[in-house]
Motif scaffolding. Structure first.
Motif, mmCIF file in Angstrom:
data_model
loop_
_atom_site.group_PDB
_atom_site.id
_atom_site.type_symbol
_atom_site.label_atom_id
_atom_site.label_comp_id
_atom_site.label_asym_id
_atom_site.label_seq_id
_atom_site.Cartn_x
_atom_site.Cartn_y
_atom_site.Cartn_z
ATOM 1 N N VAL A 46 10.789 27.289 64.989
ATOM 2 C CA VAL A 46 11.359 25.958 65.229
ATOM 3 C C VAL A 46 12.495 25.771 64.219
ATOM 4 C CG1 VAL A 46 10.951 23.471 65.241
ATOM 5 C CG2 VAL A 46 9.167 25.034 66.059
ATOM 6 N N PHE A 47 13.690 25.493 64.734
ATOM 7 C CA PHE A 47 14.871 25.461 63.885
ATOM 8 C C PHE A 47 15.103 24.068 63.296
ATOM 9 C CE2 PHE A 47 15.372 29.040 66.706
ATOM 10 C CZ PHE A 47 15.826 30.039 65.869
ATOM 11 N N GLN B 153 13.298 17.250 68.767
ATOM 12 C CA GLN B 153 12.504 18.168 67.962
ATOM 13 C C GLN B 153 11.127 18.372 68.573
ATOM 14 O OE1 GLN B 153 13.129 20.637 66.335
ATOM 15 N NE2 GLN B 153 13.412 20.091 64.191
ATOM 16 N N ARG B 154 10.585 17.358 69.218
ATOM 17 C CA ARG B 154 9.314 17.521 69.935
ATOM 18 C C ARG B 154 9.464 18.537 71.071
ATOM 19 N NH1 ARG B 154 5.375 13.227 69.118
ATOM 20 N NH2 ARG B 154 6.176 11.769 67.560
ATOM 21 N N ILE B 155 10.608 18.501 71.778
ATOM 22 C CA ILE B 155 10.858 19.481 72.834
ATOM 23 C C ILE B 155 10.981 20.879 72.242
ATOM 24 C CG2 ILE B 155 12.505 20.233 74.596
ATOM 25 C CD1 ILE B 155 10.798 17.777 75.364
ATOM 26 N N ALA B 156 11.653 20.989 71.088
ATOM 27 C CA ALA B 156 11.784 22.293 70.437
ATOM 28 C C ALA B 156 10.414 22.845 70.036
ATOM 29 C CB ALA B 156 12.686 22.171 69.206
ATOM 30 N N ILE B 157 9.531 21.965 69.583
ATOM 31 C CA ILE B 157 8.173 22.382 69.221
ATOM 32 C C ILE B 157 7.401 22.796 70.482
ATOM 33 C CG2 ILE B 157 5.958 21.584 68.295
ATOM 34 C CD1 ILE B 157 7.660 19.739 66.412
ATOM 35 N N ALA C 57 8.433 26.200 71.528
ATOM 36 C CA ALA C 57 7.833 27.230 70.683
ATOM 37 C C ALA C 57 6.365 27.455 71.027
ATOM 38 C CB ALA C 57 7.978 26.837 69.212
ATOM 39 N N LEU C 58 5.667 26.398 71.431
ATOM 40 C CA LEU C 58 4.228 26.490 71.673
ATOM 41 C C LEU C 58 3.870 26.962 73.083
ATOM 42 C CD1 LEU C 58 2.902 23.221 69.975
ATOM 43 C CD2 LEU C 58 2.654 25.570 69.155
ATOM 44 N N ILE C 59 4.839 26.936 74.004
ATOM 45 C CA ILE C 59 4.484 27.114 75.414
ATOM 46 C C ILE C 59 3.957 28.516 75.708
ATOM 47 C CG2 ILE C 59 6.721 27.867 76.353
ATOM 48 C CD1 ILE C 59 6.174 25.597 78.529
ATOM 49 N N LEU C 60 4.301 29.510 74.872
ATOM 50 C CA LEU C 60 3.774 30.868 75.049
ATOM 51 C C LEU C 60 2.449 31.074 74.313
ATOM 52 C CD1 LEU C 60 7.048 32.992 74.718
ATOM 53 C CD2 LEU C 60 5.741 32.515 76.803
ATOM 54 N N ARG C 61 1.941 30.001 73.719
ATOM 55 C CA ARG C 61 0.685 30.057 72.965
ATOM 56 C C ARG C 61 0.732 31.086 71.821
ATOM 57 N NH1 ARG C 61 -0.044 25.731 73.890
ATOM 58 N NH2 ARG C 61 -1.681 24.682 75.037
ATOM 59 N N PRO C 62 1.726 30.982 70.931
ATOM 60 C CA PRO C 62 1.790 31.902 69.790
ATOM 61 C C PRO C 62 0.698 31.580 68.776
ATOM 62 C CG PRO C 62 3.405 30.180 69.514
ATOM 63 C CD PRO C 62 2.779 29.961 70.869
ATOM 64 N N LYS C 63 0.480 32.509 67.857
ATOM 65 C CA LYS C 63 -0.465 32.280 66.770
ATOM 66 C C LYS C 63 0.229 31.786 65.511
ATOM 67 C CE LYS C 63 -3.464 36.056 68.387
ATOM 68 N NZ LYS C 63 -4.049 37.376 68.033
ATOM 69 N N LEU D 202 3.774 29.848 63.802
ATOM 70 C CA LEU D 202 5.016 29.095 63.925
ATOM 71 C C LEU D 202 5.797 29.218 62.628
ATOM 72 C CD1 LEU D 202 4.546 25.657 65.750
ATOM 73 C CD2 LEU D 202 5.381 27.827 66.647
ATOM 74 N N LEU D 203 7.072 29.597 62.747
ATOM 75 C CA LEU D 203 7.991 29.662 61.619
ATOM 76 C C LEU D 203 8.840 28.393 61.672
ATOM 77 C CD1 LEU D 203 9.102 33.370 62.182
ATOM 78 C CD2 LEU D 203 7.253 32.552 60.704
ATOM 79 N N LEU D 204 8.692 27.534 60.682
ATOM 80 C CA LEU D 204 9.305 26.203 60.699
ATOM 81 C C LEU D 204 10.420 26.148 59.660
ATOM 82 C CD1 LEU D 204 5.911 24.276 60.727
ATOM 83 C CD2 LEU D 204 7.384 24.666 62.705
#
Length: 255
Positions: free
Chosen positions: A84-85, A145-149, A152-158, A160-162
């Motif tokens: 998340v940038f 920023q909520r959309i950006a999050i 990032a989450l939609i692929l269900r990663p383990k 998050l690099l913030l």
């Protein structure tokens, strides 16, 4: 979940050579929130970019979920770790709707049931289905920023690099986004690496942190040390004092 060993990142050659990250090592446990702090130019964002493949790894090893990363990164890596940038105004395509922004990673990775995944992602970040066909210019900074999050989450990663995810937002919105990130980490069992120059943000979200200066690791400390002011390193102490900001006493003393 993350094991960074003797990471070095160098840009340029000869007189233009810059050692952005120098021999940095740290580990992050599964489900932990880990902070990287330091002044501008300390190399903290470059560490994140090196992990996700946006900066070259000159030497050292980056191991994510037990697998050493390769160059270029594989699809499996991006299903494990997402970023998340800092600036939601720049990280979202201005001519893509929210729906297209969220559906693109699903299409790249061949994920089915896109409709349900998009609606679920919007719900997780506190936005309703009415946001699905809006463009970025129709959203506030916090909503972007909520959309950006969500992306990032939609692929269900383990992981998050913030990268300073709240620094471009108003103070009141910063608190909302930080609380959202904290809730999501607990609900989804995520592991975070948070980069910030704001010690209060790191102390709020992270259990441990690494202080960086001029590309080097200065001190690793629990976030409790920031709140209590008990950090042992002199540079860390100076960061704590600087973060306390302007006071009348300091003003009158300077006068």
């Amino acid at each position: 979940m993350l094991d960074i060993q003797n990471l070095n990142v160098v840009f340029g050659t000869g007189r233009l050579r810059v050692e952005a990250v120098k021999n940095v090592s740290f580990t992050v446990k599964q489900g932990e929130a880990y902070g990287l702090v330091g002044e501008s130019g300390s190399g903290k964002s470059t560490v994140l970019r090196a992990i996700c493949g946006l900066a070259p790894i000159t030497s050292g090893r980056v191991i994510v979920d037990g697998k050493e990363v390769t160059t270029p990164r594989t699809k499996d890596f991006y299903r494990t770790a997402q970023m998340v940038f800092q600036d939601p105004y720049a990280s979202l395509h201005p001519r893509h709707t929210v729906d297209r922004t969220l559906s693109e990673p699903l299409a790249i990775h061949g994920v089915k049931d896109a409709e349900a995944r998009i609606l679920q992602a919007l719900k997780e970040v506190g936005l309703g289905p009415s946001f699905r066909f809006r463009y970025p210019h129709q959203l506030s900074g916090g909503q972007r920023q909520r959309i950006a999050i969500a992306r990032a989450l939609i692929l269900r990663p383990k992981v998050l690099l913030l990268d300073e995810p709240t620094s471009a937002l108003d103070a009141s919105v910063q608190a909302e986004i930080l609380n959202l990130l904290d809730d999501l980490r607990r609900q989804l069992g995520l592991t975070y690496i948070l980069v910030s120059h704001d010690l209060a943000v790191v102390a709020h979200l992270c259990e441990r942190l690494l202080v960086m200066r001029h590309g080097e690791a200065v001190e690793e400390t629990p976030s409790d040390a920031l709140r209590s002011g008990l950090a042992t390193n002199e540079y860390t102490q100076s960061l704590i004092q600087a973060s306390q900001g302007f006071t009348r006493n300091s003003s009158s003393a300077a006068a």
